[in-house]
Enzyme design. Structure first.
Site, PDB file in Angstrom:
ATOM      1  N   ASP A 276      53.710 -13.028  18.930  1.00 35.32           N
ATOM      2  CA  ASP A 276      55.051 -13.046  18.377  1.00 35.32           C
ATOM      3  C   ASP A 276      55.679 -11.927  18.018  1.00 35.32           C
ATOM      4  OD1 ASP A 276      53.881 -16.612  17.059  1.00 35.32           O
ATOM      5  OD2 ASP A 276      54.480 -15.665  18.822  1.00 35.32           O
TER       6      ASP A 276
ATOM      7  N   SER B 261      56.051 -24.148  23.202  1.00 35.97           N
ATOM      8  CA  SER B 261      55.309 -22.855  23.260  1.00 35.97           C
ATOM      9  C   SER B 261      53.680 -23.138  22.831  1.00 35.97           C
ATOM     10  CB  SER B 261      55.980 -21.792  22.212  1.00 35.97           C
ATOM     11  OG  SER B 261      56.004 -22.333  20.952  1.00 35.97           O
TER      12      SER B 261
ATOM     13  N   HIS C 231      52.682 -21.834  15.934  1.00 41.37           N
ATOM     14  CA  HIS C 231      51.904 -21.285  16.425  1.00 41.37           C
ATOM     15  C   HIS C 231      50.400 -20.792  16.081  1.00 41.37           C
ATOM     16  CE1 HIS C 231      55.130 -19.072  18.980  1.00 41.37           C
ATOM     17  NE2 HIS C 231      54.934 -20.143  19.207  1.00 41.37           N
TER      18      HIS C 231
END
EC number: 3.4.21.89
Lengths: 170, 180
Positions: A113, A47, A87
């Site tokens: 998210d 990701s 992230h």
């Protein structure tokens, strides 16, 4: 081994114990210096591509004084889940007393998210953060992923290591 | 050195040491570089609405719309240890309820080898500019800055702000008729 005597055996066990405790001390020392409970993590998903790929190693710090700002790469855990997520911070709202709530998104994801957070949770807080990514080395963590995905491989490596240690002493 | 196994072992150990030394070399030769370049940001259109925040909290919040131009020459930043630049345009401001707010309006990934001269015109924000509350209306001081995260081949991951910023002010009234 048995023919070399009990002394050899004790020596080997002590040697092994020294190596294990040195490694443990270095790991705990890193935890203190960086302030993070996991100073080194392996990237598990794609990701954050093309910056990080599965198997890359990240070095984290988690000093409480460091403020959370947008653009930072944070490693966080969602309440109730074990696996940490790596992230980037997209949005922050910080109050005068320092309380901050923030939103994250993976570089390679098209949405933020919020779908990953707990039901009803819209923001992350400092307590969810395991650390901030400060340094990076590619590929090294592939071994950890291989050992997790193929447990037989892990046992094979451990057995080989054990055999090597026992045989090498002769 | 007289068995295939011991030769393979030495070869393996040697290549590992060489790779480790190269990786460390990559890191140490670029660890202290200044990675900032000048950036020019212009704003062409500014509008504000007040709607339910459909991206999450579902409270009535201010939603800002900004159209901007960005230009910068990123060529000096790239060297042998820069794999990627993650660019992001930040809007920073403070409101009555929050002392500091930062919202990323737009981001872009520039890989080594791609075009490094950034010249974007009339760009609309990629992400919704929702405030945590109603603090955008009549807010005179929103600062736009362009920053980037330098992703190396191996080493430190710094966040660098480009030199040059743009301040903008949001209008006093909400826009009800126009759609963006």
């Amino acid at each position: 081994i048995l023919s070399s005597g009990v002394f050899q055996l004790y020596y080997q066990v002590l040697n092994f114990g020294m190596i294990v405790s040195s490694a443990l001390m270095i790991w705990k020392g890193l935890m203190v210096v960086t302030g993070s409970e996991s100073p080194i993590v392996v990237v598990l998903s794609g990701s954050m591509e093309p910056a990080f790929h599965r198997g890359d190693l990240l070095f984290l710090t988690n000093r409480v004084e460091d403020p959370i700002r947008v653009g930072e790469i944070v490693v966080f855990r969602i309440e109730g889940r074990e696996i940490p997520i790596v992230h980037r911070v997209l949005k922050i709202h910080e109050k005068e007393n320092g309380d901050v709530k923030f939103l994250t998104k993976g570089d390679n994801n098209s949405v933020d998210d919020r779908g990953l957070y707990k039901q009803g949770q819209h923001w992350l807080e400092k307590k969810d953060v395991v650390g901030r990514a400060r340094g990076f080395v590619p590929y090294i963590g592939i071994v950890t992923i291989l050992m997790n995905d193929y447990p037989k491989f892990k046992y094979a490596v451990l057995c080989l290591l054990g055999l090597f240690v026992l045989v090498h002493r002769e | 050195m007289n068995t295939v196994l011991s030769r393979a072992n030495s070869l393996f150990a040697f290549s590992l040491s060489v790779m480790a030394a190269l990786t460390f070399g990559c890191f140490i030769t670029t660890a202290f570089k200044d990675r900032s370049v000048p950036v020019d940001i212009q704003v062409s259109k500014v509008m504000i609405k007040n709607v339910d925040d459909f991206t999450g909290p579902r409270e009535r919040s201010d939603l800002g719309f900004v159209t901007f131009d960005i230009s910068a020459n990123l060529q000096p930043i790239f060297d042998w240890n820069v794999k990627e630049l993650f660019l992001y345009l930040t809007a920073e401001y403070s409101t009555k309820s929050n002392a500091l707010n930062q919202v990323v309006l737009w981001d872009k990934i520039v890989l080594r080898g791609e075009n490094t001269k950034l010249n974007m015109k009339d760009v609309k924000s990629k992400y919704f500019f929702f405030d945590d509350g109603n603090g955008l209306r009549a807010n005179k001081n929103i600062t736009l800055t362009l920053s980037w995260n330098v992703v190396p081949n191996a080493g430190i991951l710094p966040l660098v702000m480009g030199s040059g910023h743009k301040s903008l002010a949001f209008p006093e009234t909400y826009e009800t008729a126009k759609s963006y």
